[in-house]
Design a protein around this motif. Structure first.
Motif, PDB file in Angstrom:
ATOM      1  N   SER A 160       0.819  -1.211   0.000  1.00 44.87           N
ATOM      2  CA  SER A 160       0.000   0.000   0.000  1.00 44.87           C
ATOM      3  C   SER A 160       0.855   1.265   0.000  1.00 44.87           C
ATOM      4  CB  SER A 160      -0.921   0.010   1.228  1.00 44.87           C
ATOM      5  OG  SER A 160      -0.157  -0.021   2.431  1.00 44.87           O
ATOM      6  N   ARG A 161       2.152   1.130   0.291  1.00 45.01           N
ATOM      7  CA  ARG A 161       3.045   2.283   0.361  1.00 45.01           C
ATOM      8  C   ARG A 161       3.898   2.473  -0.902  1.00 45.01           C
ATOM      9  NH1 ARG A 161       4.131   4.502   5.417  1.00 45.01           N
ATOM     10  NH2 ARG A 161       2.949   3.597   7.137  1.00 45.01           N
ATOM     11  N   THR A 162       3.790   1.563  -1.853  1.00 48.61           N
ATOM     12  CA  THR A 162       4.592   1.656  -3.061  1.00 48.61           C
ATOM     13  C   THR A 162       4.287   2.929  -3.845  1.00 48.61           C
ATOM     14  OG1 THR A 162       4.619  -0.762  -3.277  1.00 48.61           O
ATOM     15  CG2 THR A 162       5.214   0.506  -5.219  1.00 48.61           C
ATOM     16  N   ILE A 163       5.334   3.592  -4.322  1.00 49.17           N
ATOM     17  CA  ILE A 163       5.150   4.737  -5.222  1.00 49.17           C
ATOM     18  C   ILE A 163       4.742   4.199  -6.586  1.00 49.17           C
ATOM     19  CG2 ILE A 163       6.319   6.625  -6.417  1.00 49.17           C
ATOM     20  CD1 ILE A 163       8.164   6.872  -3.997  1.00 49.17           C
ATOM     21  N   THR A 164       3.598   4.609  -7.068  1.00 49.04           N
ATOM     22  CA  THR A 164       3.090   4.082  -8.341  1.00 49.04           C
ATOM     23  C   THR A 164       3.106   5.109  -9.478  1.00 49.04           C
ATOM     24  OG1 THR A 164       0.826   4.609  -7.662  1.00 49.04           O
ATOM     25  CG2 THR A 164       1.625   2.378  -7.198  1.00 49.04           C
ATOM     26  N   ASN A 184      13.244   3.590   2.246  1.00 48.12           N
ATOM     27  CA  ASN A 184      12.170   2.669   1.882  1.00 48.12           C
ATOM     28  C   ASN A 184      11.248   2.552   3.082  1.00 48.12           C
ATOM     29  OD1 ASN A 184      10.525   0.431   1.389  1.00 48.12           O
ATOM     30  ND2 ASN A 184      12.186  -1.034   1.695  1.00 48.12           N
ATOM     31  N   ARG A 185       9.995   2.925   2.894  1.00 46.55           N
ATOM     32  CA  ARG A 185       9.017   2.931   3.992  1.00 46.55           C
ATOM     33  C   ARG A 185       8.051   1.756   3.859  1.00 46.55           C
ATOM     34  NH1 ARG A 185       9.788   7.666   1.542  1.00 46.55           N
ATOM     35  NH2 ARG A 185      10.642   9.452   2.726  1.00 46.55           N
ATOM     36  N   GLY A 186       8.569   0.571   3.676  1.00 43.20           N
ATOM     37  CA  GLY A 186       7.700  -0.590   3.501  1.00 43.20           C
ATOM     38  C   GLY A 186       7.091  -0.659   2.123  1.00 43.20           C
ATOM     39  N   GLU A 187       7.832  -0.222   1.093  1.00 39.82           N
ATOM     40  CA  GLU A 187       7.298  -0.119  -0.259  1.00 39.82           C
ATOM     41  C   GLU A 187       7.477  -1.386  -1.092  1.00 39.82           C
ATOM     42  OE1 GLU A 187       9.014   3.671  -1.736  1.00 39.82           O
ATOM     43  OE2 GLU A 187       9.188   4.081   0.411  1.00 39.82           O
ATOM     44  N   CYS A 193      11.631  -1.799   6.296  1.00 39.44           N
ATOM     45  CA  CYS A 193      12.086  -0.470   5.905  1.00 39.44           C
ATOM     46  C   CYS A 193      13.593  -0.481   5.675  1.00 39.44           C
ATOM     47  CB  CYS A 193      11.744   0.557   6.988  1.00 39.44           C
ATOM     48  SG  CYS A 193       9.962   0.822   7.175  1.00 39.44           S
ATOM     49  N   GLY A 194      14.100   0.583   5.074  1.00 41.74           N
ATOM     50  CA  GLY A 194      15.526   0.650   4.804  1.00 41.74           C
ATOM     51  C   GLY A 194      15.997   2.059   4.518  1.00 41.74           C
TER      52      GLY A 194
END
Length: 260
Positions: A160-164, A184-187, A193-194
């Protein structure tokens, strides 16, 4: 284009990515090829020494692939030079450390050091991830924007956090260049995360990225802010070890002789 060679490489790649030997029917079904085509391809790979048949009638890769990969890795000095910087970063953060390269739209994990915590982010050397979804990939994209041509718009969502949106991604990459690191916020994986920073080579070109990853409950926003300096410092140290001189690479002022 040599379609026979392409099919052979496709079969070889599928076998190399498999955790267990695969049968002709299974390979044919997963690759959308005929069984006779796959069987002929496998026999050629067996004769070339890249594949062997098992007693169960399935097929698996031989160590010849490892020999080829080792020859390539031997020429990638960054992996050897990065080891002490990765160890130091692991000691400071206790999280999993990755050294990554960009391959078109994907990031490849060239080297890793597992974190000290019993619960940590799972990954493997040689593994891949969508570059736009992970910190190590985003920081590489920020300095190699020509790779964006390999991305679609909209971008596939993995969480749900992926940049689309490609425009949104470009805006984030601009921010990455400004702040010096990517997050990376869980994407890519829910709850993982990272944070990563860019590594430059002696010519000032992006050579790799170095970063940390772990569960979101440990790498919360406060922790990511706290670790950003040590990750950036590790990347700068590794860049210097590779011969990078930021002063030499920066544009020099042109003196015209005019005063004022």
């Amino acid at each position: 284009m040599d379609s026979t060679l392409l099919k052979g490489l496709t079969v070889l790649e599928r076998l190399a990515a498999s955790e267990a030997p695969r049968g002709v029917s299974e390979l044919a079904r997963s690759l959308g090829l005929t069984k006779s085509n796959v069987h002929r391809t496998l026999q050629t790979l067996v004769m070339a020494g890249y594949v062997r048949a098992t007693a169960a009638g399935t097929y698996e890769c031989t160590l010849k692939l490892f020999e080829l990969a080792s020859s390539v890795l031997a020429r990638v000095d960054v992996r050897h030079v990065a080891e002490p910087f990765m160890r130091s970063l692991a000691d400071q953060t206790h999280e999993t450390i990755h050294l990554s390269l960009l391959d078109k739209a994907e990031v490849i994990y060239l080297h890793k050091i597992d974190g000290a915590h019993p619960v940590r982010a799972y990954s493997s050397i040689g593994g891949r991830a969508p570059a736009y979804c992970v910190a190590s990939g985003k920081v590489l994209l920020a300095y190699q924007e020509q790779a964006l041509v390999h991305l679609s718009d909209p971008l596939p969502a993995h969480t749900s956090r992926t940049i689309t949106s490609l425009d949104t991604l470009r805006q984030e990459l601009e921010q990455v260049r400004v702040q010096g690191f990517a997050i990376n916020r869980g994407e890519w994986r829910e709850g993982v995360c990272g944070l990563a920073a860019i590594v430059h080579d002696a010519m000032g070109k992006p050579a790799a990225s170095i970063g940390i990853s772990g569960p979101a409950d440990r790498l919360d926003p406060a922790a990511l802010r706290r670790f950003s300096d040590v990750v950036v410092d590790a990347a700068r140290g590794l860049s210097r070890a590779l011969g990078y001189n930021p002063i030499a690479q920066s544009p020099r002022p042109i003196h015209t002789g005019a005063s004022g």
